[in-house]
Scaffold this motif. Structure first.
Motif, short mmCIF file in Angstrom:
data_model
loop_
_atom_site.label_atom_id
_atom_site.label_comp_id
_atom_site.label_asym_id
_atom_site.label_seq_id
_atom_site.Cartn_x
_atom_site.Cartn_y
_atom_site.Cartn_z
N GLU A 1 3.39 7.47 0.65
CA GLU A 1 3.41 7.85 2.06
C GLU A 1 2.20 7.05 2.82
O GLU A 1 1.24 6.81 1.96
CB GLU A 1 3.61 9.34 2.34
CG GLU A 1 2.41 10.21 1.81
CD GLU A 1 1.04 10.05 2.74
OE1 GLU A 1 1.18 10.07 3.83
OE2 GLU A 1 0.05 10.10 2.08
N PHE A 2 2.44 6.83 3.93
CA PHE A 2 1.18 5.77 4.36
C PHE A 2 0.11 6.44 4.97
O PHE A 2 -0.83 5.60 5.33
CB PHE A 2 2.03 5.14 5.83
CG PHE A 2 2.03 5.97 6.97
CD1 PHE A 2 0.96 6.16 7.70
CD2 PHE A 2 3.27 6.60 7.39
CE1 PHE A 2 1.19 6.82 8.93
CE2 PHE A 2 3.28 7.21 8.69
CZ PHE A 2 2.32 7.52 9.37
N THR A 3 -0.29 7.78 5.08
CA THR A 3 -1.56 8.42 5.37
C THR A 3 -2.53 8.09 4.55
O THR A 3 -3.59 7.88 4.60
CB THR A 3 -1.42 9.63 6.05
OG1 THR A 3 -0.96 10.68 5.02
CG2 THR A 3 -0.27 9.54 7.24
N SER B 1 0.65 -1.08 -0.02
CA SER B 1 0.05 -0.04 -0.10
C SER B 1 0.66 1.32 -0.01
O SER B 1 0.46 2.47 -0.42
CB SER B 1 -1.00 0.03 1.25
OG SER B 1 -1.81 -0.78 0.96
N TYR B 2 2.23 1.11 0.77
CA TYR B 2 3.16 2.47 0.67
C TYR B 2 4.46 1.90 0.66
O TYR B 2 4.65 0.80 0.95
CB TYR B 2 2.56 3.33 1.64
CG TYR B 2 2.23 2.53 3.12
CD1 TYR B 2 3.40 2.35 3.89
CD2 TYR B 2 0.96 2.13 3.47
CE1 TYR B 2 3.23 1.56 5.40
CE2 TYR B 2 0.80 1.57 4.72
CZ TYR B 2 1.99 1.22 5.74
OH TYR B 2 1.70 0.74 6.73
N TRP B 3 5.33 2.72 0.38
CA TRP B 3 6.80 2.56 0.49
C TRP B 3 6.92 2.07 2.37
O TRP B 3 6.36 2.77 3.09
CB TRP B 3 7.59 3.79 0.03
CG TRP B 3 9.14 3.62 0.68
CD1 TRP B 3 10.01 2.70 0.34
CD2 TRP B 3 9.68 4.48 1.44
NE1 TRP B 3 11.00 2.90 0.82
CE2 TRP B 3 11.01 4.02 1.58
CE3 TRP B 3 9.26 5.74 2.17
CZ2 TRP B 3 11.92 4.73 2.33
CZ3 TRP B 3 10.51 6.30 2.79
CH2 TRP B 3 11.55 5.95 2.81
N GLN B 4 7.89 0.86 2.28
CA GLN B 4 7.89 0.42 3.60
C GLN B 4 6.68 -0.23 4.26
O GLN B 4 6.60 -0.25 5.51
CB GLN B 4 8.72 1.46 4.76
CG GLN B 4 9.97 1.91 4.04
CD GLN B 4 10.70 2.69 5.15
OE1 GLN B 4 10.23 3.25 5.83
NE2 GLN B 4 12.15 2.73 4.72
N ASP B 5 5.80 -0.72 3.35
CA ASP B 5 4.61 -1.27 4.09
C ASP B 5 5.17 -2.58 4.72
O ASP B 5 5.80 -3.35 4.26
CB ASP B 5 3.67 -1.93 2.82
CG ASP B 5 2.45 -2.48 3.21
OD1 ASP B 5 2.50 -2.92 4.16
OD2 ASP B 5 1.51 -2.36 2.59
#
Length: 567
Positions: free
Chosen positions: A179-181, A59-63
């Protein structure tokens, strides 16, 4: 994953040694198994489906469900244990069959046929374009902007009106990965001249794209439900009614850019707004991904919120002769629309385009067509009241006003380059070759002769951003300004290869010598992705991951060598 890869290769060798005949089906199966998958449900038992968000792809970089992809990196893009805000999930349960959405798409009415007719008068074309764009925007926003909290809007996993989807694999890149948000990717640096500051205002754009069911069906022909893609070997074509929406956010503030007042702002986990770059420890070459993660970490609070500046739309519409696409841009208009109840609607249309106003041979794009503000275009509409609103607070450098538009007033938003256009960039969308090359979305990005060149009052050649322009050689042949414009301002036909060959006195010249170089193919033309730059970016990142995953070197030594298409 690597153990499985080794076993697959050994099995293939054994089959070959035993003289077993390999069918086409066997070949495809071997190719699919040889690819390192994005996900394995057995390896990631904590992954849970949520509506159209399945967890198949990162879903995001560093999931955290995909630790192999950020091995030895400094982790700065995961929610902390005390974090209570939104966490992005990729919507990737793509439709398995084509979807007929005509009944929900009022802009497909015959009423709008006249908009595409070059003989239609300007006033009528403008009125139709305004209605067309607003209908598409309302369709995209429906079910996405009414959660009651801007921080939980655009959570498309469970849209109750219609499903929306994201493209996988814009995650394997330290610098630009989601990004994760909210799943924002880093787009491009921007600089503006505003009367709020004597100095240039420098910031960065972050964005996320959403694909409707019609468009997502085509994505599903590439990005499979098992977590591996089927890289296209022939031109891709989206169906009529495909729609993409893309909000773009800036790190600049309403105090710096007054039109941003009253617009939605997200607290996103971003890197430094100065468009952080990395310096390799060796002093030359390229940074490893580990070095990038250390020098350009993400932070949720260090750099403040990002604010909606631009909203782009794209619609597949076969009435647009040749291109079969309509691109549109809306921009922040928070002061004039302060009374609008929903903050996502405090944007105004900047323009709509379905062709690139290609200049005739030996004519500069910067001078064609003549006086478009007065005379208009035949294949686009610019809403000049919105341009004037954007420029009302412009500073001393007119080239850097937010309403700069594109080359000779072709449509381009504040987040885009003044020497280009929406269709100039997106028309380059192609499948990366085996060296991960793709056409540069602007000539200047590729070190080529400058596109959209013009002469200033002193007779110096500049481009439409005010930067010096230059004619450059390919081999022994100088590519002239009109020649490069003939490529970058062509109205590239839908689902046809992007042309990189120009006619010169020395005969035809490919401005990208040796490209494309597709593996196991004699093909000499680019494989079209039908104006979808996001698809091109995702394939580049997947191929880079495949190279790294199969490399015996540890991940901390991996260098992200691919050059991504960018704004």
């Amino acid at each position: 994953m690597r153990a499985r890869l080794i076993m697959t290769v050994l099995a293939s060798l054994l089959l070959y040694a035993c003289g077993q005949e390999e069918t086409n089906a066997d070949t495809h199966m071997a190719e699919a198994e040889a690819a390192v998958p994005a996900s394995d449900s057995a390896d990631n038992p904590e992954t849970q489906a949520n509506g159209t968000c399945t967890g198949t792809y990162p879903s995001y970089w560093q999931d955290p469900n995909f630790p192999d992809m950020y091995e030895s990196q400094l982790v700065s893009n995961q929610p902390g244990v005390d974090y209570k805000g939104p966490v992005f999930q990729l919507s990737d349960a793509f439709p398995a069959e084509p979807v007929d959405e005509r009944a929900d798409q009022p802009w497909r009415s015959s009423k709008f046929d006249a908009m595409f007719d070059p003989e239609t008068d300007q006033a009528t074309r403008e009125a139709l374009a305004l209605e067309y764009g607003n209908l598409v925007l309302a369709y995209i926003q429906e079910g996405n902007i009414d959660s009651g909290d801007i921080n939980t809007d655009w959570d498309v996993c469970n849209n109750q009106v219609r499903s929306w989807y994201n493209i996988p694999f814009q995650t394997y890149d330290v610098m630009s990965g989601r990004e994760f948000t909210h799943g924002l990717t880093r787009e491009a640096p921007v600089n503006f001249s505003m009367n709020t500051s004597p100095d240039p205002l420098n910031g960065t754009m972050w964005a996320v794209g959403f694909f409707n069911p019609t468009a997502a069906y085509t994505l599903g022909t590439i990005w499979k439900a098992d977590g591996t893609p089927e890289i296209p070997t022939d031109n891709v074509s989206f169906a009529d009614g495909a729609v993409i929406g893309k909000p773009l956010f800036t790190t600049l503030s309403p105090q710096q850019m007054p039109m941003l007042e009253n617009l939605p702002a997200w607290q996103a986990n971003i890197s430094s707004p100065d468009f952080c770059s990395c310096q390799p420890a060796s002093g030359n070459g390229q940074c490893t991904m580990a070095e990038q993660s250390q020098q350009c970490p993400r932070s949720l609070n260090t750099w403040g919120p990002v604010t909606l500046l631009q909203f782009d739309i794209a619609v597949k519409d076969s009435r647009a002769e040749g291109t079969q696409w309509v691109f549109g841009t809306f921009v922040a208009d928070g002061q004039r629309k302060a009374e609008e109840q929903n903050p996502w609607k405090r944007i105004s249309p900047l323009g709509l385009m379905w062709g690139n106003s290609t200049p005739p041979a030996d004519v500069l794009a910067s001078s064609y067509p003549d006086n478009p503000r007065e005379n208009g275009f035949k294949d686009m509409v610019i809403f000049w009241d919105t341009v004037d609103m954007l420029n009302a607070d412009g500073g001393a450098n007119a080239f850097a006003h937010p309403g700069h538009l594109g080359c000779n007033s072709r449509l381009d938003g504040p987040a885009d380059k003044a020497y280009s256009s929406c269709m100039s960039c997106h028309g380059t969308a192609s499948v990366a070759d085996q060296n991960n090359n793709v056409p540069p979305i602007a000539a200047q990005f590729g070190g080529l002769t400058s596109e959209c060149a013009l002469q200033d009052s002193a007779g110096n050649w500049i481009d439409a951003s005010g930067a010096p322009a230059q004619e450059r050689k390919v081999g022994d042949t100088i590519i002239s300004y009109p020649q490069i414009d003939s490529i970058y301002f062509a109205s590239t036909p839908a689902a046809e290869p992007y042309n990189t060959t120009v006619q010169t006195e020395n005969g035809p010249v490919n401005i990208l010598p040796g490209q494309p170089d597709y593996a196991d193919s004699s093909r000499t033309r680019w494989i079209s992705l039908d104006y979808s730059l996001q698809t091109s970016i995702s394939i580049v990142q997947w191929q880079q991951w495949q190279q790294h995953a199969k490399d015996p070197e540890p991940a901390h030594k991996d260098v992200h060598e691919a050059t991504l298409p960018r704004r």
